[in-house]
Design a protein around this motif. Sequence first.
Motif, PDB file in Angstrom:
ATOM      1  N   PRO B 201      18.347  -7.265   6.508  1.00 17.87           N
ATOM      2  CA  PRO B 201      17.835  -7.281   5.137  1.00 17.87           C
ATOM      3  C   PRO B 201      16.810  -6.146   4.987  1.00 17.87           C
ATOM      4  O   PRO B 201      15.989  -5.931   5.879  1.00 17.87           O
ATOM      5  CB  PRO B 201      17.130  -8.642   5.024  1.00 17.87           C
ATOM      6  CG  PRO B 201      17.691  -9.488   6.120  1.00 17.87           C
ATOM      7  CD  PRO B 201      18.064  -8.543   7.220  1.00 17.87           C
ATOM      8  N   ILE B 202      16.895  -5.435   3.865  1.00 18.82           N
ATOM      9  CA  ILE B 202      15.959  -4.330   3.623  1.00 18.82           C
ATOM     10  C   ILE B 202      14.929  -4.768   2.591  1.00 18.82           C
ATOM     11  O   ILE B 202      15.278  -5.233   1.507  1.00 18.82           O
ATOM     12  CB  ILE B 202      16.715  -3.071   3.142  1.00 18.82           C
ATOM     13  CG1 ILE B 202      17.638  -2.578   4.267  1.00 18.82           C
ATOM     14  CG2 ILE B 202      15.731  -1.973   2.729  1.00 18.82           C
ATOM     15  CD1 ILE B 202      18.588  -1.479   3.847  1.00 18.82           C
ATOM     16  N   VAL B 203      13.654  -4.637   2.958  1.00 13.82           N
ATOM     17  CA  VAL B 203      12.574  -5.015   2.049  1.00 13.82           C
ATOM     18  C   VAL B 203      11.661  -3.815   1.821  1.00 13.82           C
ATOM     19  O   VAL B 203      11.701  -2.842   2.563  1.00 13.82           O
ATOM     20  CB  VAL B 203      11.740  -6.196   2.624  1.00 13.82           C
ATOM     21  CG1 VAL B 203      12.567  -7.460   2.671  1.00 13.82           C
ATOM     22  CG2 VAL B 203      11.172  -5.844   3.989  1.00 13.82           C
ATOM     23  N   SER B 204      10.866  -3.903   0.754  1.00 12.76           N
ATOM     24  CA  SER B 204       9.867  -2.865   0.501  1.00 12.76           C
ATOM     25  C   SER B 204       8.591  -3.546   0.031  1.00 12.76           C
ATOM     26  O   SER B 204       8.624  -4.395  -0.864  1.00 12.76           O
ATOM     27  CB  SER B 204      10.385  -1.889  -0.557  1.00 12.76           C
ATOM     28  OG  SER B 204       9.512  -0.775  -0.644  1.00 12.76           O
ATOM     29  N   PHE B 205       7.495  -3.224   0.687  1.00 12.98           N
ATOM     30  CA  PHE B 205       6.196  -3.786   0.301  1.00 12.98           C
ATOM     31  C   PHE B 205       5.186  -2.653   0.218  1.00 12.98           C
ATOM     32  O   PHE B 205       5.429  -1.547   0.689  1.00 12.98           O
ATOM     33  CB  PHE B 205       5.733  -4.829   1.331  1.00 12.98           C
ATOM     34  CG  PHE B 205       6.707  -5.944   1.565  1.00 12.98           C
ATOM     35  CD1 PHE B 205       7.180  -6.714   0.511  1.00 12.98           C
ATOM     36  CD2 PHE B 205       7.159  -6.226   2.850  1.00 12.98           C
ATOM     37  CE1 PHE B 205       8.087  -7.755   0.732  1.00 12.98           C
ATOM     38  CE2 PHE B 205       8.058  -7.264   3.086  1.00 12.98           C
ATOM     39  CZ  PHE B 205       8.533  -8.020   2.025  1.00 12.98           C
ATOM     40  N   SER B 206       3.994  -2.978  -0.356  1.00 17.45           N
ATOM     41  CA  SER B 206       3.038  -1.890  -0.641  1.00 17.45           C
ATOM     42  C   SER B 206       2.328  -1.348   0.592  1.00 17.45           C
ATOM     43  O   SER B 206       1.919  -0.202   0.605  1.00 17.45           O
ATOM     44  CB  SER B 206       1.989  -2.382  -1.632  1.00 17.45           C
ATOM     45  OG  SER B 206       1.143  -3.336  -0.999  1.00 17.45           O
ATOM     46  N   ASP B 207       2.155  -2.177   1.650  1.00 16.42           N
ATOM     47  CA  ASP B 207       1.297  -1.790   2.775  1.00 16.42           C
ATOM     48  C   ASP B 207      -0.088  -1.405   2.235  1.00 16.42           C
ATOM     49  O   ASP B 207      -0.689  -0.414   2.660  1.00 16.42           O
ATOM     50  CB  ASP B 207       1.923  -0.622   3.542  1.00 16.42           C
ATOM     51  CG  ASP B 207       1.225  -0.346   4.869  1.00 16.42           C
ATOM     52  OD1 ASP B 207       0.355  -1.145   5.269  1.00 16.42           O
ATOM     53  OD2 ASP B 207       1.543   0.683   5.500  1.00 16.42           O
ATOM     54  N   ALA B 208      -0.566  -2.189   1.257  1.00 16.38           N
ATOM     55  CA  ALA B 208      -1.814  -1.838   0.564  1.00 16.38           C
ATOM     56  C   ALA B 208      -3.014  -1.905   1.499  1.00 16.38           C
ATOM     57  O   ALA B 208      -3.226  -2.898   2.200  1.00 16.38           O
ATOM     58  CB  ALA B 208      -2.032  -2.779  -0.622  1.00 16.38           C
TER      59      ALA B 208
END
Lengths: 119, 247
Positions: B201-208
């Motif tokens: 599964p490919i996810v994208s998050f901010s890594d804020a």
Amino acid sequence: MKLKEIVDKLELDVKTGSSNLDKEISGGYVSDLLSDVMANSREGDIWITLQIHQNIVAVASLKNLAGIVLVNSRVPENETIKKAEKEGIPILVSNLPAFEVVGKLHRMGIPGTADAGGI
Amino acid sequence: MLEEFRGDLHIHTCLSPCGDLSMLPTLIIMKAKEKNLDIIGICDHNTTENVAAVQKAGEKEGVSVIGGIEITSQEEAHILAFFRTGAGLENIKNIVYEHLPGINNEVVFGEQVIVDDKDEMLGINERLLIGATTLFLEQIIDIVHNLGGVAIASHIDREAFSIIGQLGFIPSGLKLDGVEVSSLGKLRQLRVTHPEIDNFPIVSFSDAHYLEDIGKKTTSFLLEDTNAEELYKAFKGVEGRKVLSAQ
């Protein structure tokens, strides 16, 4: 040997820290793992790496390294340049791969940790 | 009933040396609400000590907070791990600490502040959280699975501190539950050079690391509710729960 001599002999591109090229180099260390450099480099070493992110400046500053040589014409990230200018850490770029850079430095008489009777 | 929920599961707090000191529980929660996030995750570098504070702050405001950690492997690749229980989080923290050498230098790497749910400072973490553990990727993933968590490779499209950056590829047989891509614009190219990423599964998050970055990148999930158990099922692809698209 001073950083300046290395810059001239290896035709390095001085990206940052141009006012700190009078620093004396006591040895050299090559590694791309920051944890390894933190553990095994020594004060006054010139560090040869291909890493370009800003943490290289923190490591060089922490260990009082003489400067950083980036190999293969690697371009430091903007944040890396900003931080290095602030800390006065010289970042020097070579168009040669690491093996050639290290070979040249070694022939110029810069010792590694084992040569110097270190670790 | 299954519904779509949007989450940003990769957020640092003031405990990460590189995290801004304004990354405090109530401010993180306020920002998450402003961005209409259904679910957020807290993943500090090699520690979990601020998770409970953000969870408590989130409960008051109705924001679901998943407990996680971003572990640095011996290869200096980052792995996100999420757990379903407080015990899982406590155990992973202790195992990571046992394998994390060094003391922080806050002048060089930044401050590591432990806080409560009201943003009050409780103390300073003295460990070298920016450093690498002595654990290999495979070991970390096994440990996370044994503790009932999921393991996701952080920002695989970045050169620094990612599996692909450090190793050049994702080793076959690595039992990841997902891969995080920072810049979705690079995804098409990444699929060409690294077709192995489609195994996950490919996810994208901010890594804020700063408040203003929270919610800049999110991923939608098909879940029954916004809790860690449901997210676990989504990453495992069971009972109809799913990782939907990254935005």
